[in-house]
Design a protein around this motif. Structure first.
Motif, short mmCIF file in Angstrom:
data_model
loop_
_atom_site.label_atom_id
_atom_site.label_comp_id
_atom_site.label_asym_id
_atom_site.label_seq_id
_atom_site.Cartn_x
_atom_site.Cartn_y
_atom_site.Cartn_z
N GLY A 35 0.82 -1.20 0.00
CA GLY A 35 0.00 0.00 0.00
C GLY A 35 0.85 1.25 0.00
O GLY A 35 2.03 1.22 0.39
N PHE A 37 0.51 5.28 1.39
CA PHE A 37 -0.20 6.22 2.24
C PHE A 37 0.51 7.56 2.14
O PHE A 37 1.65 7.64 1.67
CB PHE A 37 -0.21 5.73 3.68
N GLU A 46 -3.12 9.12 5.57
CA GLU A 46 -4.30 8.65 4.85
C GLU A 46 -3.92 7.66 3.75
O GLU A 46 -2.83 7.72 3.19
CB GLU A 46 -5.06 9.83 4.24
N PHE A 47 -4.86 6.80 3.46
CA PHE A 47 -4.70 5.79 2.43
C PHE A 47 -4.69 6.44 1.05
O PHE A 47 -5.48 7.35 0.77
CB PHE A 47 -5.83 4.78 2.52
N ALA A 50 -3.63 0.62 -2.93
CA ALA A 50 -3.13 -0.69 -2.50
C ALA A 50 -3.27 -1.68 -3.63
O ALA A 50 -4.17 -1.56 -4.48
CB ALA A 50 -3.87 -1.17 -1.26
N THR A 106 -7.25 -0.93 3.23
CA THR A 106 -7.16 0.53 3.25
C THR A 106 -6.84 1.09 4.63
O THR A 106 -6.53 2.27 4.74
CB THR A 106 -8.46 1.15 2.75
N SER A 107 -6.89 0.26 5.65
CA SER A 107 -6.66 0.77 7.00
C SER A 107 -5.20 0.61 7.40
O SER A 107 -4.54 -0.36 7.03
CB SER A 107 -7.54 0.02 8.00
N LEU A 108 -4.71 1.54 8.18
CA LEU A 108 -3.32 1.53 8.62
C LEU A 108 -2.98 0.27 9.41
O LEU A 108 -1.89 -0.28 9.28
CB LEU A 108 -3.00 2.77 9.45
N TYR A 111 -1.38 -3.01 7.99
CA TYR A 111 0.00 -3.02 7.53
C TYR A 111 0.95 -3.11 8.72
O TYR A 111 0.80 -2.36 9.69
CB TYR A 111 0.28 -1.77 6.70
#
Length: 124
Positions: A35, A37, A46-47, A50, A106-108, A111
């Protein structure tokens, strides 16, 4: 030890293009989604985009859809972010990240490894 090293950031005029690269090492690259960010001054990370381990699934933030393209070369253990039609609001530190598993997220918190970041500045 997993390491992610970004490169390709810089200063560009509005409407210009940049290509970011993220070289990965330390685990099986193709088994993990990658991904991108970004974090602008005073804002949360922020995303951006990915891509799944097998290149099948790709997702973009609405703010970059149609302008940015994420890709990866599993033979080179490298992920890319091609950024076209750049706008001043794209100015931020851009981070690549390796996901905990194969599928896009999409969420931190999805990862577990992050690069050091590369600055992208778009002048008006």
């Amino acid at each position: 030890q997993v390491q992610l090293v970004e490169s390709g950031g810089g200063l560009v005029q509005a409407g210009g293009s940049l290509r970011l690269s993220c070289a990965a090492s330390g685990r099986t690259f193709s088994s993990h989604a990658m991904g991108w960010f970004r974090q602008a001054p005073g804002k949360e990370r922020e995303f951006v985009a990915a891509i799944s381990g097998g290149l099948i699934f790709i997702v973009y933030a609405d703010s970059v859809k149609g302008r940015f393209t994420i890709s990866r070369d599993n033979a080179k253990n490298t992920a890319y972010l091609q950024m076209n039609s750049l706008k001043p609001e794209d100015t931020a530190v851009y981070y690549c990240a390796s996901a905990r598993d194969y599928y896009t997220a999409t969420s931190l918190v999805s990862y577990d490894y992050w690069g050091q970041g590369t600055q992208v500045t778009v002048s008006s």
